[in-house]
Motif scaffolding. Sequence first.
Motif: not given
Length: 387
Positions: A95-121
């Motif tokens: 979440m912190r890595l995605v936030g640093a790259v995209t500028g998203l806050g913790p909520y947005g970063s968490g959603i991005v990580v989860s959604v992308l990971a769900s497709f990998v799963a």
Amino acid sequence: MDRFTPALGAYAVVKATGFAVFMLLLSHTEDFLRKDPGRGGGARPWDVLGTWDGIWYQRIAESGYDPRLVPLHGARIATYYENSAAFFPLYPWLMRLVGAVTGLGPYGSGIVVSVLASFVAAAGIFAVAERLGGFRAGVIAAVVWGLFPGSGVEWAVYSDSLFVALSAWACHCVMTRRWLTAGVLALVAGLNRPTAAALIAAVSISALVALVRRTDGVARPLTAMLITPWGLCWYVAWVGYRMGDWTGYFKLQRGAWNRYFDWGASTARSTVDTVTGHWTFWQSNPAPDLIAVALLIALPGLLVLLLRLRPPLVLVLYTLLTLFMALGSNQIYGNISRYLLPAFPLFIGLAVALRRLRPATLGALVAVPAAAAGWYAGYALFELGIP
């Protein structure tokens, strides 16, 4: 892309359908407006996706850890104050890595990580199921992953999608004899959730069997077996070191969250209480509890369908150990649907049984659960229970 697109596309359709229904139900009731922001509430319907465990992950992503055992006096069950050290670090790190790259806050970063990971799963589940039952079974297994009770956390600020992604691909690597990759994935999964112990054991024992049989030489399976536990062991040891008590992590889980292994006593007791209508046990919530009972009733059938396929040892061990840990622990009973979400091999036997249906028949069969998942896997979990 030609290989994975049908499975990922079908998964996206059923998830988007359930997600839309979930948001509609939230907007209809507006119960979230009357709840605490950390406990199923918020200013907007989608804020619910960052509550409960999600609020803890956001705090970790923002501020890191401060492991402590602070005594709590006067509470009915708890003996320690809740502390973020109970939550493993891989997901908030990402979440912190995605936030640093995209500028998203913790909520947005968490959603991005989860959604992308769900497709990998979903891709990993497809790949494993395809090896056992063919292409159509793989697509159906990916769809079932999106419909399973508890799947509402797949697109929320939760670490479940990330864990299943690591587990599915680790099992696939064992099945294809990529031992070093399997070991690394199991090691990384140990930084994500304590239940990674099931994956670590499954990969390690499979590597040991390969080592004894000399099917893949010595170096690769031996290395995989030796490296798998270190992510989990490191984090638990680090928490204990910071607390000044090497058993600190387990004391925190039991004293603050009432989580501990009891050989299934609480699961059995809560099941009996639920089916008899006695919702007086700890954290009882009628709707999620009844969903848990329905899932337990279906569980033996799902196991039989899986075992009939004579799956590889790694899948059998991972599934049985995941069930053992989930059902053998004192947990929130209504969360059984979420605790069994990582047991993805259960989807494979069902997928193989359904692959004989025509596409039109299968689509009609999936349509209603896809919409209903917005209630049983989303609203019931987040608003009528505690995910």
